[in-house]
Motif scaffolding. Structure first.
Motif, PDB file in Angstrom:
ATOM      1  N   TRP A  25       0.831  -1.196   0.000  1.00  0.00           N
ATOM      2  CA  TRP A  25       0.000   0.000   0.000  1.00  0.00           C
ATOM      3  C   TRP A  25       0.873   1.256   0.000  1.00  0.00           C
ATOM      4  N   VAL A  26       0.489   2.229  -0.831  1.00  0.00           N
ATOM      5  CA  VAL A  26       1.203   3.497  -0.863  1.00  0.00           C
ATOM      6  C   VAL A  26       0.721   4.357   0.284  1.00  0.00           C
ATOM      7  N   VAL A  27       1.636   4.721   1.192  1.00  0.00           N
ATOM      8  CA  VAL A  27       1.234   5.558   2.328  1.00  0.00           C
ATOM      9  C   VAL A  27       1.803   6.960   2.235  1.00  0.00           C
ATOM     10  N   ALA A  28       2.811   7.150   1.381  1.00  0.00           N
ATOM     11  CA  ALA A  28       3.357   8.505   1.223  1.00  0.00           C
ATOM     12  C   ALA A  28       4.199   8.576  -0.047  1.00  0.00           C
ATOM     13  N   CYS A  42      -2.868  12.863  -4.093  1.00  0.00           N
ATOM     14  CA  CYS A  42      -4.129  12.413  -3.506  1.00  0.00           C
ATOM     15  C   CYS A  42      -4.727  11.206  -4.218  1.00  0.00           C
ATOM     16  N   ASP A  43      -4.300  10.970  -5.454  1.00  0.00           N
ATOM     17  CA  ASP A  43      -4.852   9.850  -6.219  1.00  0.00           C
ATOM     18  C   ASP A  43      -4.195   8.515  -5.895  1.00  0.00           C
ATOM     19  N   VAL A  44      -3.052   8.548  -5.206  1.00  0.00           N
ATOM     20  CA  VAL A  44      -2.343   7.294  -4.941  1.00  0.00           C
ATOM     21  C   VAL A  44      -2.229   6.950  -3.462  1.00  0.00           C
ATOM     22  N   VAL A  49      -0.460  -0.661  -4.713  1.00  0.00           N
ATOM     23  CA  VAL A  49       0.446  -0.268  -5.792  1.00  0.00           C
ATOM     24  C   VAL A  49      -0.162  -0.610  -7.156  1.00  0.00           C
ATOM     25  N   GLU A  50      -0.748  -1.790  -7.296  1.00  0.00           N
ATOM     26  CA  GLU A  50      -1.277  -2.211  -8.595  1.00  0.00           C
ATOM     27  C   GLU A  50      -2.474  -1.379  -9.044  1.00  0.00           C
ATOM     28  N   GLU A  51      -3.041  -0.590  -8.134  1.00  0.00           N
ATOM     29  CA  GLU A  51      -4.133   0.306  -8.504  1.00  0.00           C
ATOM     30  C   GLU A  51      -3.617   1.659  -9.001  1.00  0.00           C
ATOM     31  N   CYS A  52      -2.319   1.885  -8.852  1.00  0.00           N
ATOM     32  CA  CYS A  52      -1.756   3.201  -9.170  1.00  0.00           C
ATOM     33  C   CYS A  52      -0.994   3.235 -10.490  1.00  0.00           C
ATOM     34  N   VAL A  53      -0.668   2.065 -11.022  1.00  0.00           N
ATOM     35  CA  VAL A  53       0.132   2.000 -12.249  1.00  0.00           C
ATOM     36  C   VAL A  53      -0.469   0.967 -13.189  1.00  0.00           C
ATOM     37  N   VAL A  57       3.314  -2.594 -15.676  1.00  0.00           N
ATOM     38  CA  VAL A  57       4.297  -1.929 -14.821  1.00  0.00           C
ATOM     39  C   VAL A  57       4.209  -2.468 -13.401  1.00  0.00           C
ATOM     40  N   ALA A  58       2.981  -2.680 -12.930  1.00  0.00           N
ATOM     41  CA  ALA A  58       2.764  -3.169 -11.570  1.00  0.00           C
ATOM     42  C   ALA A  58       3.441  -4.512 -11.344  1.00  0.00           C
ATOM     43  N   GLU A  59       3.417  -5.379 -12.340  1.00  0.00           N
ATOM     44  CA  GLU A  59       4.019  -6.707 -12.202  1.00  0.00           C
ATOM     45  C   GLU A  59       5.499  -6.607 -11.852  1.00  0.00           C
ATOM     46  N   HIS A  60       6.208  -5.720 -12.550  1.00  0.00           N
ATOM     47  CA  HIS A  60       7.642  -5.567 -12.307  1.00  0.00           C
ATOM     48  C   HIS A  60       7.903  -4.892 -10.955  1.00  0.00           C
ATOM     49  N   ILE A  61       7.099  -3.883 -10.623  1.00  0.00           N
ATOM     50  CA  ILE A  61       7.300  -3.176  -9.361  1.00  0.00           C
ATOM     51  C   ILE A  61       7.063  -4.110  -8.175  1.00  0.00           C
ATOM     52  N   LEU A  62       5.985  -4.870  -8.224  1.00  0.00           N
ATOM     53  CA  LEU A  62       5.679  -5.782  -7.119  1.00  0.00           C
ATOM     54  C   LEU A  62       6.754  -6.850  -6.956  1.00  0.00           C
ATOM     55  N   ALA A  63       7.336  -7.276  -8.078  1.00  0.00           N
ATOM     56  CA  ALA A  63       8.424  -8.257  -8.009  1.00  0.00           C
ATOM     57  C   ALA A  63       9.633  -7.650  -7.297  1.00  0.00           C
ATOM     58  N   ARG A  64       9.917  -6.372  -7.560  1.00  0.00           N
ATOM     59  CA  ARG A  64      11.034  -5.688  -6.887  1.00  0.00           C
ATOM     60  C   ARG A  64      10.760  -5.581  -5.385  1.00  0.00           C
ATOM     61  N   TYR A  65       9.546  -5.179  -5.033  1.00  0.00           N
ATOM     62  CA  TYR A  65       9.204  -5.034  -3.625  1.00  0.00           C
ATOM     63  C   TYR A  65       9.283  -6.380  -2.905  1.00  0.00           C
TER      64      TYR A  65
END
Length: 285
Positions: A25-28, A42-44, A49-53, A57-65
């Motif tokens: 979850w994006v908190v800041a 305010c939109d994120v 995370v997958e709701e914001c990108v 793109v989300a697939e790669h970001i979540l793999a990094r996290y």
């Protein structure tokens, strides 16, 4: 409570909370990150995370996290954000935050630094390292690398490929009579002809002097021989140099890759075949 106002950080920064079910979850995010991502803060905030990108793109970001969480250590990666001329390269550093009570990673703090200029410089250096400066073709180093890649693909797909070696006949007299500038023009012309007669997936390289090599995506040794013979006919021509018609040709040898053949072994076979063809051409002249 965040321990620091991330808007005080002059580069893109963000904080991700990790729920027990491994949702991120994006908190800041700070203003610099919102600008880089082209989003409104305010939109994120408060969203996964997958709701914001976009999904790809989300697939790669979540793999990094997930990797950062599993390794419980700093994690760095490069990413390209945007499209076309507006795209920029960023190096992102993820820092895991461990909950002292549960011992699990509960938060990720990330910062990003733009490295677009650095990437452009690296691309220039890479092109110089793997290109022939005269013709713009691949050089021997690039050929060796591409053969290694071709070997990997061939093993996975259970097939072979061809390596062709081309050596020009009658090139030295051009340099002797018309100078190296005219000779360079001929080499560039030959390189262009070779490029026009290969697939975009195939490599054309200048090895040095008047010697060239090609990687051919062919199904059999017979196909390689046919294409090599066709190249020989293509390069057997008259060139108009300084108002004078000069005959030029090429000796063309080839080899077909089989299992466990190395680059050097493959090249030796193709090179030996080229010299056999050169001897035959001299006898027939």
């Amino acid at each position: 409570m965040l321990g620091i106002d991330i808007d005080l950080i002059g580069i893109p920064a963000f904080v991700i909370d990790i729920c027990s079910n491994d949702n991120f979850w994006v908190v800041a995010i700070n203003r610099a990150d919102a600008q880089a991502m082209n989003v409104e803060i305010c939109d994120v905030i408060g969203r996964r995370v997958e709701e914001c990108v976009p999904p790809e793109v989300a697939e790669h970001i979540l793999a990094r996290y997930s990797e950062c969480v599993s390794k419980r250590a700093l994690h760095e990666y490069d990413e390209r954000i945007g499209s076309g001329d507006e795209a920029r390269w960023w190096r992102t550093t993820l820092t895991p935050v461990v909950d002292p009570q549960s011992g699990r990673v509960c938060r990720i703090v990330g910062v990003s630094v733009e490295i677009t200029k650095r990437k452009e410089h690296e691309d220039i250096l890479s092109d110089a390292a793997f290109s022939d400066p005269l013709t713009g073709l691949a050089n021997r180093r690039r050929l060796e690398r591409d053969v290694a890649h071709a070997i990997t693909r061939a093993r996975l797909e259970h097939r072979g490929f061809g390596l062709v070696v081309v050596d020009l006949d009658g090139f030295k007299p051009i340099n002797d009579r018309h100078g190296h500038r005219r000779g360079d023009d001929v080499l560039r012309h030959i390189g262009s002809l070779l490029k026009l007669n290969v697939d975009h997936r195939e490599t054309v390289a200048r090895l040095g002097g008047d010697e060239f090599a090609l990687i051919m995506e062919t199904a059999s040794a017979g196909d390689v021989r046919k294409r090599a013979a066709a190249l020989g006919l293509l390069l057997d021509r008259n060139l108009l140099i300084a108002g004078e018609s000069i005959k030029i040709g090429a000796s063309v040898g080839c080899a077909f890759w089989t299992v466990e053949t190395t680059f050097n072994e493959l090249f030796e076979v193709a090179d030996a075949d080229m010299y056999r063809q050169k001897a035959i051409r001299k006898m027939a002249a």
